[in-house]
Design a protein around this motif. Sequence first.
Motif, mmCIF file in Angstrom:
data_model
loop_
_atom_site.group_PDB
_atom_site.id
_atom_site.type_symbol
_atom_site.label_atom_id
_atom_site.label_comp_id
_atom_site.label_asym_id
_atom_site.label_seq_id
_atom_site.Cartn_x
_atom_site.Cartn_y
_atom_site.Cartn_z
ATOM 1 N N PRO A 245 0.797 -1.235 0.000
ATOM 2 C CA PRO A 245 0.000 0.000 0.000
ATOM 3 C C PRO A 245 0.826 1.279 0.000
ATOM 4 O O PRO A 245 1.870 1.369 0.638
ATOM 5 C CB PRO A 245 -0.797 -0.125 1.303
ATOM 6 C CG PRO A 245 0.072 -0.936 2.197
ATOM 7 C CD PRO A 245 0.771 -1.924 1.294
ATOM 8 N N THR A 246 0.329 2.249 -0.739
ATOM 9 C CA THR A 246 0.754 3.644 -0.640
ATOM 10 C C THR A 246 -0.518 4.479 -0.654
ATOM 11 O O THR A 246 -1.583 4.016 -1.105
ATOM 12 C CB THR A 246 1.645 4.074 -1.810
ATOM 13 O OG1 THR A 246 0.873 4.039 -3.025
ATOM 14 C CG2 THR A 246 2.862 3.149 -1.949
ATOM 15 N N GLU A 247 -0.439 5.694 -0.185
ATOM 16 C CA GLU A 247 -1.635 6.538 -0.120
ATOM 17 C C GLU A 247 -2.236 6.738 -1.502
ATOM 18 O O GLU A 247 -3.439 6.617 -1.702
ATOM 19 C CB GLU A 247 -1.269 7.878 0.510
ATOM 20 C CG GLU A 247 -2.471 8.805 0.689
ATOM 21 C CD GLU A 247 -2.098 10.097 1.389
ATOM 22 O OE1 GLU A 247 -2.940 11.013 1.407
ATOM 23 O OE2 GLU A 247 -0.967 10.195 1.915
ATOM 24 N N HIS A 283 -2.369 3.820 6.583
ATOM 25 C CA HIS A 283 -3.249 3.587 5.449
ATOM 26 C C HIS A 283 -4.585 3.016 5.904
ATOM 27 O O HIS A 283 -5.642 3.373 5.365
ATOM 28 C CB HIS A 283 -2.588 2.647 4.449
ATOM 29 C CG HIS A 283 -1.267 3.126 3.942
ATOM 30 N ND1 HIS A 283 -1.107 4.341 3.308
ATOM 31 C CD2 HIS A 283 -0.021 2.565 3.985
ATOM 32 C CE1 HIS A 283 0.164 4.509 2.967
ATOM 33 N NE2 HIS A 283 0.836 3.447 3.375
#
Length: 295
Positions: A245-247, A283
């Motif tokens: 995950p990344t924003e 996240h």
Amino acid sequence: MRVAATLYLTDRTITPVRLAQELELRGFAGVYLPEHSHIPVSRETPYPGGELPPECARMLNPFVALAQVAAVTERLGLGTNITLVGQHDPIDLAKQIATLDHLSGGRFTLGIGYGWNKEEAADHGVEWRTRRALVRDRMAVMRALWAEEPTSYEGEFASVRASEVHPKPVRAPRPRPGGPLHGPRTLIGGAAGPKLFAQIAEYADGWLPIGGGGLRETLPALRTAWADAGRDPAELYVALSAVQPTEGKLAHYAELGVDEVIVQLPAAGEAEVLRALDEFQPHVQAIRAPRTRLR
């Protein structure tokens, strides 16, 4: 959008109990566990991701591990990612699934797939050429056993007499042409394509792809196949597995209408897994949906 987690849970990693407790404490929506019964050493089938992870041969049985998860949590969703239906007796598998779903209060999601390891499948008596038809028939057997009234099914590769069998999965049947869909939420894993999308629309609740590449092109095709099969557009569920995950990435998936992302945790001991959870925590807090939603 829900945020869940997955990892190759083995006899050398964090335990199911500690993993479950930490995930629920941190607000994750669920945990999905993969399956391999065994990995023959005389392998001829290449691993799709390159080098075969050694954890594939050490995986815990997902249903036994998820039973432990259910026992120490109240809200955390439980799922398989994926169950190799072709390698199971469908009557026995239907009982395991319904029991786990019943004891967990309806928290189970059945992720299924057709497999990649020809040698593993062959040891279970699976003919590779017809494995998709085999899975389709075995899923139909399970749905017959999950129906409210005794229901029979006769297929080319599997059949069952009309039978009394309990418990039943908690989730209500979903309408579809040809009869209601019984059982827990069922997602089919696999690469995008007309054949897979037709199978999802026929006998599942949605799609469980690995990663999110090409979704802007593939999701409209899936939604078209779903609508063409007469299914309710609001009922289609898409969960992306093995996400780092990344924003920006999660915002992109949410904008595309993805229902759930399943972040990839390391197949490691407790300390390393907790470090990864610490990294992913912002996240989850930023994007998670209500954890009790059962759509």
